[in-house]
Design an enzyme around this catalytic site. Structure first.
Site, short mmCIF file in Angstrom:
data_model
loop_
_atom_site.label_atom_id
_atom_site.label_comp_id
_atom_site.label_asym_id
_atom_site.label_seq_id
_atom_site.Cartn_x
_atom_site.Cartn_y
_atom_site.Cartn_z
N ASP A 256 48.38 37.52 45.81
CA ASP A 256 46.99 37.64 45.40
C ASP A 256 46.79 38.86 44.50
O ASP A 256 47.20 39.98 44.85
CB ASP A 256 46.14 37.78 46.67
CG ASP A 256 44.66 37.59 46.42
OD1 ASP A 256 44.28 36.48 46.03
OD2 ASP A 256 43.90 38.55 46.62
N GLU A 310 49.42 36.09 41.10
CA GLU A 310 48.16 35.73 40.45
C GLU A 310 47.91 36.80 39.39
O GLU A 310 47.52 37.91 39.70
CB GLU A 310 47.03 35.69 41.47
CG GLU A 310 45.77 35.08 40.92
CD GLU A 310 44.55 35.38 41.78
OE1 GLU A 310 43.55 34.67 41.62
OE2 GLU A 310 44.58 36.31 42.58
O1 TEU Z 1 41.16 35.77 43.31
C1 TEU Z 1 41.06 36.78 42.39
C2 TEU Z 1 40.40 36.33 41.20
O2 TEU Z 1 40.99 36.18 40.18
C3 TEU Z 1 38.93 36.12 41.26
O3 TEU Z 1 38.43 36.70 40.12
C4 TEU Z 1 38.60 34.71 41.29
O4 TEU Z 1 39.30 34.01 40.32
C5 TEU Z 1 37.14 34.59 41.01
O5 TEU Z 1 36.51 34.96 42.20
C6 TEU Z 1 36.74 33.19 40.65
O6 TEU Z 1 35.40 33.18 40.25
C7 TEU Z 1 41.91 36.03 44.44
C8 TEU Z 1 41.77 34.87 45.40
O7 TEU Z 1 42.35 33.73 44.82
C9 TEU Z 1 40.34 34.70 45.75
O8 TEU Z 1 40.12 33.58 46.55
C10 TEU Z 1 39.91 35.95 46.47
O9 TEU Z 1 38.53 35.89 46.73
C11 TEU Z 1 40.22 37.21 45.68
O10 TEU Z 1 41.51 37.21 45.10
C12 TEU Z 1 40.19 38.41 46.59
O11 TEU Z 1 41.26 38.37 47.47
#
Ligand code: TEU
Ligand code: CA
Length: 618
Positions: A256, A310
């Protein structure tokens, strides 16, 4: 369910004779295994088109969002035993790897992306014994499991943070970022945040804490304080918890927001220009690569794992720093260029044309070298439903065709493909009409900031959240036409409402229909596995400026084998077209089509109907 029975019989028949050999072994896996056994020293004996063969390059990954997959005990919340119940379904679909969104103990401020105990299973999801049973069920079916590693931040209820916030002298104080506020002349008792960082989930990224009268940093929710990776003890503790899960037998991690782990020295204010895109700066801290290399050296290199980061805030050009095999960091990352091609600010829509998407995929194919690797995905738990986002849901027929077209594209582009749960059924966005139908903290906080803050009309906000909100992809899996879509017991109240279209769109109905999106996706995955050209082959866009048809080739030459030449033709829209292949090219034998009755032989002029997707040899 014709499939499992047949497969089980075959498995039983061969189990004794071929105990050690999987009957599911594809050509790609055989080549990869052969390459691994022949491996002497640093270099593989058999590169394929210049690429080192690896199981994770050849895999098709399926993402499970455990809260919404299957509830096994009638409390309305999906759980690990629910996943175990559906492992045959996943095996029959043909996926090799399951990516499990966070399953750890959590107060669920952000559905498990706020972890309270990294070594414990979330109570609602079951027990460690349930986890072990799920994992052995996955292995027994020749699949692998990667789990979500959320270590840029923890929950504020994690023991480390509870200690950290208790006093400035506590040994865990430096596990997080604590800073004095700036003086607030207007109200001296309430200092201002240490800098101007905004949070992803609205408001400041700093939270005041009364106990020690300092602020702590949280890029995401107030309940997600950022861990201080500059503290070597934090790194040690994270590496230890990674080993804990790897020693259990998990096959890797989806990491993440991993580029955010190295913070800017001194945490200065963002300049107005940096404020346009804070993650750009946050992702490029001075120690990011050093910390990932340490993680690789001390943990990852000791196991046969798959890692996918990510890559928020990282441009495609910067990706090789993280994914190049010579760098010894991660195997691949998620780049957001394609999935966000139609996105403006926050949840606003940006009009897009097909050539823009093609340009992105072309850029991927050229910017990455043979020692880099890529992912292909257009959905996940943070994005709308695949078919609602990029296909056409105006009629049932177009929904089915366009979903199949997108699956065809995902399985034939260059990179390891990722499918998000329910997209293999062409599940759609939820018809949200009011705020209280949403659960997601991102929507709720944004509502406060934007609507209550007078920046946006309520109706517009709800419309945009309906279009792009994260809860669209988090509504429960639609397994059948039973009440609650078979996700939970009929009497239970699911944690998030099931899409009312579950009676028409569900796995049971699609299993019974050989022309369903489910069966088609299974065929597209099988095709991906059957041809190494879709894994290691070159990619060429035949007609980059065409606004309606996406035509590309994947071709692969291997010594002693006939060249594999695959042609993919996708008609992006409902308008039929008589398409002449460029450069005098001629399509050969049809190997996959999303419309039954498509002629077996191609030719140089193809009559494409609405949302036609075809794969030919050429
Ligand atoms: O997401 C991080 C992220 O890139 C966020 O900007 C997300 O794409 C955005 O909220 C979409 O509108 C990761 C996880 O995939 C997400 O579910 C979590 O909420 C976040 O990190 C925090 O851990
Ligand atoms: Ca449950």
């Amino acid at each position: 369910m014709i499939w499992p029975v047949k497969k089980t019989l075959v498995l039983l028949a061969f189990a004794f004779v071929f105990a050690a050999i999987s009957i599911d072994q594809t050509l790609a896996q055989q080549v990869s295994d052969a390459a691994k056994t022949e491996k002497t020293g640093k270099h593989s004996a058999a590169l394929v088109n210049g690429y080192e063969p690896m199981w994770w390059k050849e895999a098709v990954v399926y993402q499970v969002y455990p809260r919404s997959f299957q509830d096994s005990n009638g409390d309305g919340i999906g759980d690990l035993n629910g996943i175990t119940q559906h492992l045959d379904y996943l095996q029959n679909l043909g996926v090799n790897v399951i990516w499990l969104s966070p399953h750890y103990d959590s107060p669920n401020a952000d559905n498990g992306y706020d972890i309270r105990d990294y070594r414990k299973v979330m109570k609602e999801f079951g027990t460690m014994a349930d986890f072990d049973r799920m994992l052995s069920g996955i292995k027994a079916r020749h699949m692998r499991l990667i789990i979500d590693l959320v270590v840029n931040h923890s929950s504020d209820e994690h023991r480390w943070f509870v200690e950290s916030r208790s006093s400035k002298k506590n040994p865990y104080r430096d596990y997080y970022f604590w800073r004095d506020g700036k003086p607030n002349p207007a109200d001296p008792a309430h200092p201002l945040p240490p800098n101007n960082y905004p949070s992803f989930f609205s408001g400041s990224a700093w939270q005041w804490d009364e106990t020690t009268k300092q602020f702590y940093l949280h890029y995401f929710a107030v309940k997600q304080p950022d861990l201080n990776w500059d503290n070597p003890k934090v790194r040690e503790d994270v590496f230890a918890l990674m080993k804990f899960w790897l020693d259990k037998g998990v096959d890797g991690f989806r990491m993440d927001v991993i580029p955010l782990i190295s913070k800017q020295p001194g945490l200065p204010d963002l300049t107005p220009q940096e404020m346009q895109d804070p993650p750009r700066l946050w992702a490029n801290g001075p120690h990011r690569d050093e910390y990932l290399q340490q993680m690789n050296r001390e943990v990852l290199s000791k196991y046969d794992v798959m890692t996918v980061g990510e890559a928020i805030g990282i441009t495609l050009e910067e990706e090789p720093k993280i994914v190049n095999s010579d760098r010894h960091e991660l195997n691949m990352v998620f780049n957001f260029d394609a999935v966000r091609v139609n996105r403006g600010d926050f949840y606003s829509e940006k009009k897009w044309k097909l050539p823009e998407l093609k340009a992105i995929y072309d850029h991927h194919a050229t910017a990455l070298s043979k020692t880099d690797w890529d992912t292909v995905f257009l959905s996940n738990h943070d994005n709308p439903r695949l078919v609602s986002n990029f296909g056409d849901t105006s009629t049932a027929e177009f929904r089915v065709r366009s979903a199949k077209l997108i699956e065809t594209m995902l399985m034939t582009l260059k990179g390891t493909p990722f499918i998000y749960q329910g997209d293999e059924l062409a599940m759609t966005n939820y018809p949200f009409t009011k705020l209280n139908q949403f659960d997601d903290i991102e929507v709720k906080n944004a509502y406060k900031e934007r609507v209550l803050g007078g920046k946006m009309a309520e109706a517009e906000f709800i419309a945009e959240s309906q279009r792009f909100g994260r809860d669209n992809s988090r509504t429960p899996m639609q397994w059948s036409d039973a009440p609650n879509g078979g996700f939970t017991t009929p009497a239970a109240k699911p944690w998030l409402a099931v899409n009312p279209n579950y009676k028409e769109i569900n796995a049971g109905q699609e299993q019974a229909d050989p022309e369903s999106v489910l069966h088609y996706t299974q065929r597209a995955i099988a095709l991906h596995h059957a041809h190494l050209a879709f894994v290691y082959g070159d990619y060429k866009d035949l007609d980059p400026d065409n606004e309606q048809v996406y035509a590309f080739t994947r071709s692969l030459s291997m010594p002693g084998k006939p060249e594999e030449r695959m042609l993919v033709v996708l008609n992006f829209g409902e308008k039929p077209v008589e398409y002449t292949l460029p450069g005098g090219m001629s399509a050969g034998k049809l190997v996959l089509a999303n419309v039954p009755g498509t002629p077996e032989m191609g030719g140089s002029v193809l009559k494409l109907g609405a949302w036609d997707a075809r794969v030919y040899t050429y």
